[in-house]
Write an enzyme that holds these catalytic residues in place. Structure first.
Site, PDB file in Angstrom:
ATOM      1  N   LYS A   1       0.908  -1.261  -0.026  1.00 40.43           N
ATOM      2  CA  LYS A   1       0.089   0.023  -0.028  1.00 40.43           C
ATOM      3  C   LYS A   1       0.816   1.252  -0.059  1.00 40.43           C
ATOM      4  O   LYS A   1       1.902   1.219   0.810  1.00 40.43           O
ATOM      5  CB  LYS A   1      -1.012  -0.003   1.186  1.00 40.43           C
ATOM      6  CG  LYS A   1      -1.855   1.091   1.253  1.00 40.43           C
ATOM      7  CD  LYS A   1      -2.679   1.016   2.525  1.00 40.43           C
ATOM      8  CE  LYS A   1      -3.617   2.273   2.565  1.00 40.43           C
ATOM      9  NZ  LYS A   1      -4.638   1.947   3.989  1.00 40.43           N
TER      10      LYS A   1
ATOM     11  N   SER B   1      -9.242   2.877   2.919  1.00 39.21           N
ATOM     12  CA  SER B   1      -8.434   3.244   2.067  1.00 39.21           C
ATOM     13  C   SER B   1      -7.362   2.521   1.475  1.00 39.21           C
ATOM     14  O   SER B   1      -6.561   2.929   0.550  1.00 39.21           O
ATOM     15  CB  SER B   1      -7.398   4.053   2.933  1.00 39.21           C
ATOM     16  OG  SER B   1      -6.572   3.614   4.004  1.00 39.21           O
TER      17      SER B   1
ATOM     18  N   SER C   1      -9.969   0.664   7.267  1.00 38.23           N
ATOM     19  CA  SER C   1      -9.215   0.445   5.965  1.00 38.23           C
ATOM     20  C   SER C   1      -8.696  -0.823   5.380  1.00 38.23           C
ATOM     21  O   SER C   1      -8.560  -0.936   4.023  1.00 38.23           O
ATOM     22  CB  SER C   1      -8.235   1.672   5.892  1.00 38.23           C
ATOM     23  OG  SER C   1      -8.682   2.953   6.128  1.00 38.23           O
TER      24      SER C   1
END
Length: 493
Positions: free
Chosen positions: A75, A151, A175
């Site tokens: 990520k 996210s 997230s």
């Protein structure tokens, strides 16, 4: 050789086993992953920073570990890879290159993974949809008109689309679990402190955020947590280690559990019938397995949880924007409008009010702990609504115009008094009101993909366990995976 079709069918541990048996090489797995990425990434926009040459060089090495040779994606926030940009989805960080690996990344490399890119995230990981201005929207492989959530939306899209079996993720307000639910995947959030946030951080978002992964299989998630778990030198505290490996726990049936469930939004806003049905169906399944399931909720004011979470959120946005300006020389205008408004709110929040709100986290944790004296697990929907349409979660133009004069004049107290931003932030939580309790209390939680709408969108169900009891969650997840297998449910992309 391994075909792209064969590659997509296997989880990380199965791919590593092929490498270990010398039936396929790490380089061949990487090329299969890159081929799949070339097929689908132009459609879903999951990978925003390619690392192909780094990956090809690594795949030639003599790799060792439980995931030796397995292609992997990080990520694009907090998961620093030395020398590679960590943009955090923001123009302010698009040229920022850390000089050392995060502990998270180093432990993954020690396990043998081959990192070949970084995945899309909303700016500073602030939203429940992955649509940053810098890179554009990530699209849900199940329906390209819909969001992946956020996210960790880029990571979820990459796993759902078969680019990788496992991808890095983090969870400060849902997230990991939110995008897992949107994309039909398994999303596991470890207890506070289970995975080191170092060396750049002691705790992220006052300890609300945890690092882990999004996976298709339960066993991959468990085995990765075996790799990641444990404090590093300088971490603020050490959590008791598990009695057995988490991978072993997936082979052990859970005891007969007492599970409370609720489908009511903790902030008294609507819950979609599909999300309610998913929980009700899961409750029946659990009862058929011999568990006791009772409708009940902890004695916690959901509005107070949301308020305290948002004050932390505002404060940390302000601190991150200020830090970025020092580290990278970024200007205020390098951030998206929504981020600038949130930062202004944070700068205008009195320190005493921030500290008072943070102190209230203890009360929520005590109340949840008391609830867990009666129940082993707490079951809710993961989201209150199915995955949103792309663009629907963008702040309306009228609201942007309304706050512009206050932003231009740095009148944050006016924004606080107006209630406009608080209302907007609370409305954004309307879709995701169930996940923040786990973040604030530091408890482990998971989203399990057990339901799909008639239109084909995945719906996740959410479980919270006592602090430190990841093992119980993995045992139940493996039991659910066996009872209602989801590995063969794949988008047609």
């Amino acid at each position: 050789m391994i075909s792209v079709a064969e590659y997509q069918q296997l989880d990380g541990l199965a791919l590593a086993e092929l490498v270990r048996k010398k039936e396929v090489s790490a380089a061949e797995l990487l090329e299969a992953a890159l081929a799949r990425s070339a097929q689908v990434n132009p459609k879903i926009n999951a990978i925003v920073t390619p690392m192909h040459e780094i990956a090809r060089d690594r795949a030639k090495q003599n790799l060792d570990g439980p995931f030796a040779g397995v292609p992997f994606l990080l990520k694009d926030i907090q998961e620093d890879y030395a020398g590679v940009t960590t943009s955090a989805g923001s123009r302010a960080f698009q040229n920022y290159r850390p000089t050392q690996h995060a502990h998270f990344v180093q432990r993954l490399l020690d396990s043998g993974v081959v990192v070949f890119g970084k995945t899309n995230t909303p700016e500073l990981a602030l939203k429940g949809t992955t649509e940053p201005e810098l890179f554009g929207a990530t699209r849900n492989p199940w329906n390209l008109d819909h969001s992946t959530g956020g996210s960790s939306g880029g990571s979820a899209a990459a796993v759902a689309a078969g680019i990788v079996p496992i991808a890095g993720a983090s969870d400060g307000g849902g997230s990991i679990r939110i995008p897992a639910a949107c994309c039909g995947l398994f999303g596991f959030r470890p207890s506070r402190g289970r995975v080191s946030a170092g060396p750049a951080f002691g705790e992220v978002w006052e300890g609300a955020s945890s690092e882990h992964v999004i996976t298709r299989s339960v066993r991959d998630s468990a085995a990765i947590l075996d790799v990641l778990q444990g404090a590093a030198s300088g971490d603020p505290f050490r959590i008791a280690p598990p009695e057995r490996s988490y991978l072993e726990e997936t082979q052990r049936a859970p005891k007969k559990l007492r599970i409370a469930f609720s489908t009511r939004s903790p902030i008294d806003m609507g819950v979609d019938p599909h999300c309610i049905a998913a929980v009700q169906d899961t409750a029946r399944l659990l009862e058929s397995m011999g568990h006791t399931v009772i409708e009940d909720t902890p004695k916690i004011d959901g509005h107070a949880v949301a308020e305290c979470f948002l004050k932390m959120y505002f404060g940390h946005v302000a601190a991150t924007v200020a830090s970025a300006r020092k580290i990278t020389g970024a200007r205020e205008s390098d951030f998206e409008m929504d981020t600038r408004v949130l930062a202004l709110m944070g700068r205008s929040l009195p320190a005493g009010e921030y500290v008072e709100a943070h102190a209230r986290w203890n009360g929520f944790a005590r109340a949840l702990g008391e609830f867990h004296q009666q129940y082993d697990l707490y079951l809710t929907p993961t989201l209150a609504q199915p995955a949103a349409r792309i663009g629907s979660q963008i702040t309306p133009l009228a609201e942007r115009i309304g706050v512009w004069p206050l932003l231009a004049l740095n009148l944050g107290k006016g924004l606080l008094r107006s209630g406009l931003v608080q209302k907007s932030a609370l409305n954004s939580l309307a879709r995701v009101p169930f996940t923040q309790l786990s973040n604030i209390t530091g408890t482990p939680s998971m989203s399990v993909p057990l339901h799909w709408t008639k239109a084909g969108l995945p719906i996740g169900v959410h479980f919270i366990a006592r602090f430190g009891e990841e093992s119980m969650l993995f045992q139940l997840a493996a039991q659910l995976e066996q009872a209602r297998p989801w590995k063969d449910k794949r988008p047609s992309i």
